[in-house]
Scaffold this motif. Structure first.
Motif, short mmCIF file in Angstrom:
data_model
loop_
_atom_site.label_atom_id
_atom_site.label_comp_id
_atom_site.label_asym_id
_atom_site.label_seq_id
_atom_site.Cartn_x
_atom_site.Cartn_y
_atom_site.Cartn_z
N ASN A 10 61.39 57.40 52.01
CA ASN A 10 60.17 57.61 51.14
C ASN A 10 59.92 59.28 51.47
O ASN A 10 59.09 59.39 52.27
N HIS A 95 53.08 52.33 44.74
CA HIS A 95 52.91 52.78 46.25
C HIS A 95 51.30 52.86 46.18
O HIS A 95 50.68 53.22 45.52
N GLU A 167 53.03 47.09 52.57
CA GLU A 167 52.68 48.37 53.20
C GLU A 167 51.21 48.32 53.48
O GLU A 167 50.68 48.68 52.50
N ALA A 171 48.13 51.43 57.96
CA ALA A 171 49.28 51.64 58.80
C ALA A 171 50.00 52.76 58.36
O ALA A 171 51.15 53.02 58.86
N SER A 173 50.89 56.53 57.36
CA SER A 173 50.71 57.84 58.00
C SER A 173 49.82 58.57 57.21
O SER A 173 49.07 59.25 57.82
N SER A 216 54.37 53.62 59.00
CA SER A 216 54.90 54.30 59.94
C SER A 216 55.74 53.85 60.99
O SER A 216 55.90 53.89 62.15
N VAL A 217 57.01 53.25 60.35
CA VAL A 217 58.02 52.95 61.15
C VAL A 217 58.77 53.88 61.73
O VAL A 217 58.99 54.78 61.03
N GLY A 237 58.30 56.44 55.50
CA GLY A 237 58.01 57.60 55.07
C GLY A 237 58.07 58.71 56.09
O GLY A 237 59.17 59.45 56.12
N ALA A 238 57.24 59.09 56.74
CA ALA A 238 57.26 60.38 57.64
C ALA A 238 58.60 60.54 58.36
O ALA A 238 59.31 61.33 58.32
C1 PEP Z 1 55.14 55.28 52.86
O1 PEP Z 1 54.36 55.98 52.44
O2 PEP Z 1 55.65 54.28 52.11
C2 PEP Z 1 55.10 55.00 54.25
C3 PEP Z 1 55.61 53.93 54.91
O3 PEP Z 1 54.76 55.99 55.16
P1 PEP Z 1 54.85 56.39 56.69
O4 PEP Z 1 56.06 55.67 57.28
O5 PEP Z 1 54.75 57.77 56.94
O6 PEP Z 1 53.55 55.60 57.13
#
Ligand code: PEP
Length: 262
Positions: A10, A95, A167, A171, A173, A216-217, A237-238
């Motif tokens: 994402n 989301h 999600e 947790a 980011s 934050s995986v 995500g990040a």
């Molecule tokens: C997300 O926003 O769907 C997500 C998993 O973000 P992050 O991995 O950056 O926490």
């Protein structure tokens, strides 16, 4: 049952068309084709069209980050699932950014799930509790409400097309830097979600449904989530903005699938 692991990147509101094109180029150089893994990219709405021309569709699928539930009409600024039908195979729905920053309600999520199915796009429904809800021991109630409303009008036939991503907001980011859920927390929540699906659609549907973990995986901890028996993939995500990190996550998934087969 050996399901394909689903790895979704994402990109949120990051990367211009040019930057996205560079990232796709890098990903295509580094990520190999694995039949037991499905890799899905969710760039910004603006980028979907140009990227679709460059993308090796045998290796990557495209996903929208959101869309509006009406198919067409005077809804200035919106893009419908109907308009995305030729471009994407998946759409992220509900989301936490949408729920928190844009006031998306349980009912809106339900309507978007319907619009997505109606337009042959597979929904990736995001569910998860806030830190406050977790502290108040409301996680199960929140997940129950989010899952049951989102699936409210989904038929037994269409349940096969649904993906759910757990999600936890605490947790993710964007809300909480450097905090991750313990694998056992992810496992517990995902098991509970599967149980909800089983109560609504039966054991077979629940077993077949792909349920992802997201929060934050990265390439270092992906394995600890992906190897959990009930986790069918990750929503990233990040780390999906960095080709080396994202490739590392796909590689971890491939390693697990290889070990499972041997
Ligand atoms: C997300 O926003 O769907 C997500 C998993 O973000 P992050 O991995 O950056 O926490």
């Amino acid at each position: 049952m050996n399901k394909q692991l689903l790895i979704v990147g994402n990109w949120k509101m990051h990367l211009t068309v040019h930057q996205s094109s560079l990232l796709v180029h890098r990903l295509q150089q580094h990520i190999k084709t694995h039949r037991d893994i499905e890799v899905v990219l969710a760039p910004s709405m603006l980028v979907l069209q140009p990227i679709s021309v460059e993308l090796d569709k045998r290796r990557f699928k495209l996903c929208a980050q959101d869309a509006y539930f009406k198919d067409e009409g005077g809804y200035t600024g919106e893009v419908s699932f109907a308009m995305l039908g030729d471009l994407v195979q998946y759409a992220i729905i509900g989301h936490s950014s949408r729920r928190l920053f844009f006031g998306e309600t349980l009912d809106t999520v339900r309507d978007k799930v319907q619009a997505s199915i109606r337009n042959d796009i597979m929904p990736i429904i995001c569910v998860g509790e806030t830190q406050q809800e977790r502290d108040a021991h409301e996680t199960r109630q929140v997940l129950h409400d989010q899952v049951t409303t989102a699936l409210m009008n989904v038929t037994s036939k269409d349940i096969e097309k649904i993906v759910i991503a757990y999600e936890p907001l605490w947790a993710i980011s964007a809300f909480n830097k450097n905090v991750t859920a313990k694998p056992e927390d992810a496992q517990k929540a995902i098991s509970f979600i599967r149980q909800q699906v089983s109560e609504l659609y039966g054991d077979r549907a629940a077993k077949h449904m792909r349920i992802l973990y997201g929060g934050s995986v990265n390439e270092h901890d992906a394995r600890s989530y992906l190897e959990l028996p009930e986790v069918d993939g990750v929503l990233v995500g990040a780390a999906s903005l960095n080709y080396l990190q994202f490739t590392g996550i796909v590689d971890a998934a491939h390693q697990i699938q290889t070990e499972r087969k041997s």
